[in-house]
Design an enzyme around this catalytic site. Structure first.
Site, PDB file in Angstrom:
ATOM      1  N   SER B 123       0.744  -1.165   0.031  1.00 52.68           N
ATOM      2  CA  SER B 123      -0.174   0.202  -0.140  1.00 52.68           C
ATOM      3  C   SER B 123       0.845   1.259   0.018  1.00 52.68           C
ATOM      4  O   SER B 123       1.922   1.257   0.468  1.00 52.68           O
ATOM      5  CB  SER B 123      -0.771  -0.091   1.121  1.00 52.68           C
ATOM      6  OG  SER B 123      -1.354   1.276   1.554  1.00 52.68           O
ATOM      7  N   TYR B 147      -0.494  -0.024  10.214  1.00 50.70           N
ATOM      8  CA  TYR B 147      -0.804  -0.823   9.023  1.00 50.70           C
ATOM      9  C   TYR B 147       0.543  -0.617   7.970  1.00 50.70           C
ATOM     10  O   TYR B 147       1.033  -1.425   7.301  1.00 50.70           O
ATOM     11  CB  TYR B 147      -1.819  -0.352   8.559  1.00 50.70           C
ATOM     12  CG  TYR B 147      -2.508  -0.967   6.934  1.00 50.70           C
ATOM     13  CD1 TYR B 147      -2.915  -2.045   6.794  1.00 50.70           C
ATOM     14  CD2 TYR B 147      -2.271  -0.129   5.854  1.00 50.70           C
ATOM     15  CE1 TYR B 147      -3.349  -2.662   5.762  1.00 50.70           C
ATOM     16  CE2 TYR B 147      -2.574  -0.587   4.824  1.00 50.70           C
ATOM     17  CZ  TYR B 147      -3.090  -1.904   4.605  1.00 50.70           C
ATOM     18  OH  TYR B 147      -3.699  -2.387   3.446  1.00 50.70           O
ATOM     19  N   LYS B 151       2.959  -3.462   6.407  1.00 48.56           N
ATOM     20  CA  LYS B 151       3.183  -3.521   4.935  1.00 48.56           C
ATOM     21  C   LYS B 151       4.611  -3.238   4.645  1.00 48.56           C
ATOM     22  O   LYS B 151       5.388  -4.196   3.806  1.00 48.56           O
ATOM     23  CB  LYS B 151       2.255  -2.676   4.246  1.00 48.56           C
ATOM     24  CG  LYS B 151       0.768  -2.836   4.225  1.00 48.56           C
ATOM     25  CD  LYS B 151       0.411  -4.318   3.471  1.00 48.56           C
ATOM     26  CE  LYS B 151      -0.878  -4.427   3.279  1.00 48.56           C
ATOM     27  NZ  LYS B 151      -1.201  -5.797   3.071  1.00 48.56           N
TER      28      LYS B 151
END
Lengths: 326, 326
Positions: B123, B147, B151
């Site tokens: 992402s 997050y 990632k």
């Protein structure tokens, strides 16, 4: 002031310990407790008024990190790790020690809840070729070794756990530390130190790369200085980007040798035999050469300003000021 | 051709599954087996001549990754993960699913020894403010969410395991996927899709940020296209830097609304009520806006060339070609 050092028996750990023993203050407070952890026993200095503990164990073992964090150290120097060549040769061990060990330590600190300063020794191995001539602070980290990958993951965890307030972390990307004391080893970078250290000790040594090879160095003394400075720096001033590329002296191998001649005389450099080793040169060519280290410099991290100073630091710290064996 | 999709019940997983059901070829070979894994049951399509398995389980649970890799899939699409808001709210769960789940999957693939293609959905959340106006491919990843950190760690593992030949991985940094089908949700990014999707369905919606807000989007159709292209791309051509910032359409919210008016008429856009929400705006201001995505474009990853196309793709794929409710 309670201090924990992981990897305390390693070269940087020993130098940091010596420095704290010599001047037992950190961030303006006297050291009351110094815990020295490693997989082998670190040497414990005498520090007046301080409890010094040597703790032997595997950081990645069950419960080990919790045991280390139980006294709630105010400053944690996390230096422990498997070195580059070993992490590449034994993938499982490298990930276990360098990734799991780091994560377990960070999670133990989070669980303790006292949010100490954590200083993490990362490495310029987080960078992977190809590079620009001078790597800026905002250059992407795309390591090409397991070791560099594990350091990068440690950096990412450190930044995230700092952002969340679990601790107050500073990651230091150390350049090549030169002059390393001790014996030559099988690391491809060994010669950077050997070409200074061995002649100064009256021993022959081999230069396996061209004199034009450019590289960035900082002395062990500077590395300890980075760690001490990082222990006291204001986290708010550093901001969310917690991993900093440390400054150093960028010079060619030829310039290293010229500095040696200036400091110790032209006879000494005759002990360096040039004998190119293609295998070593192939590795060294893929290493980053120079960095701006702009943020680190602005934040007050200071390295030597000439390679002459690095040679002098070695003579003072390792040879009691004598350029030749006594 | 045996294919495994993790996170198959998620939005992108469902779209990818539909695409493979509609055109059951991958890299020029017919799909013989399609394994759809998620924590809830994915919907299984009928594929003539193919075995389709729905597997329900927790990727981070003991033995789960080994179970998934046992059939030695030729291509693994690793899409599973806890979303941004949840990873931030539940730190342990985010690290368990997004980091441990990914690492266990990668280790299981390594242990299987057949070195398949692994396509990992990363992402643009790996980037953290402040940014340049246009983020180049060599800009550092300094995430400001759990997050994004998870990632980034997945990317680092993917690149290292690919370098070591344990598998042949490609990481795709997806931009905001727009128009997301389904209902508005509590994600700060929800409005980017809602301002298109809701009016097209005849429903009112709120725009919580200024019309000048710039952001990069790709349609769900493009996201599936990226995954399919990544499944077949030559790893040697990609080289050691295995994580690629996907292309998209950079436009302001005002331009999104203008595109909606062009495609569906000016009456439709009257359903958008501008009502600035400072909390949402504070978050969105810290997101990256534009990317060069130069490497991805050179490697043949293709996104829409106008936001009009994104609106049209939504109408075709989700509304059977009708801009208003039937």
């Amino acid at each position: 002031m309670k201090v924990l050092i992981t990897g305390a028996a390693g070269m940087i750990g020993r130098k940091l310990t010596e420095r704290l023993a010599h001047d037992p203050m950190l961030n303006g407070r006297p050291i009351a407790r110094l815990d020295l952890h490693d997989i082998v026993a670190a040497q414990a200095p005498e520090i007046a008024g301080a409890e010094v503990n040597v703790i032997v164990g595997d950081l990645a073992a069950d419960g080990e990190a919790e045991r280390l964090i139980k006294p709630k150290p105010d400053v944690v120097f996390h230096l422990a790790g498997v070195v580059s060549a070993e992490a590449e040769a034994d993938v499982d061990k490298g990930y276990r020690v360098n990734l799991d060990g780091t994560r377990l330590l960070f999670e133990a600190i989070r669980a303790a809840g006292h949010a100490p300063r954590v200083v993490f020794s990362s490495s310029i191995a987080v960078f992977g070729a190809p590079f620009p001539d001078i790597i800026p602070d905002d250059f992407h980290a795309t390591p090409r070794t397991c070791y560099g990958t594990q350091k990068l993951i440690g950096e990412a965890l450190l930044a995230d756990f700092s952002r969340r307030g679990f601790f107050d972390g500073i990651g230091l990307r150390l350049p090549t530390i030169c002059v390393r004391p001790g014996k030559p080893n099988k690391a491809a970078s060994s010669f950077f130190s050997a070409i200074i250290r061995e002649p100064l000790a009256g021993r022959e040594t081999v230069l396996p790369v061209p004199r034009s090879s450019l590289h960035t160095h900082a002395s062990p003394r500077s590395a300890v200085g980075f760690l001490i400075h990082a222990a006291g720096i204001d986290g708010e001033t550093v901001g969310p980007r917690r991993n900093l590329t440390m400054p150093g002296i960028a010079c060619t191998v030829g310039e290293q040798i010229e500095a040696l001649a200036r400091v110790a005389g032209s006879e000494v450099v005759k002990l360096i035999r040039e004998e190119e080793d293609e295998a070593v040169w192939a590795i060294v060519q893929n290493w980053p050469t120079r960095f701006t280290s702009q943020r680190a410099r602005e934040l007050g991290f200071v390295a030597e300003t000439s390679f002459d100073d690095i040679v002098r630091a070695h003579i003072e710290d390792e040879l009691s000021g004598n350029a030749r064996p006594a």
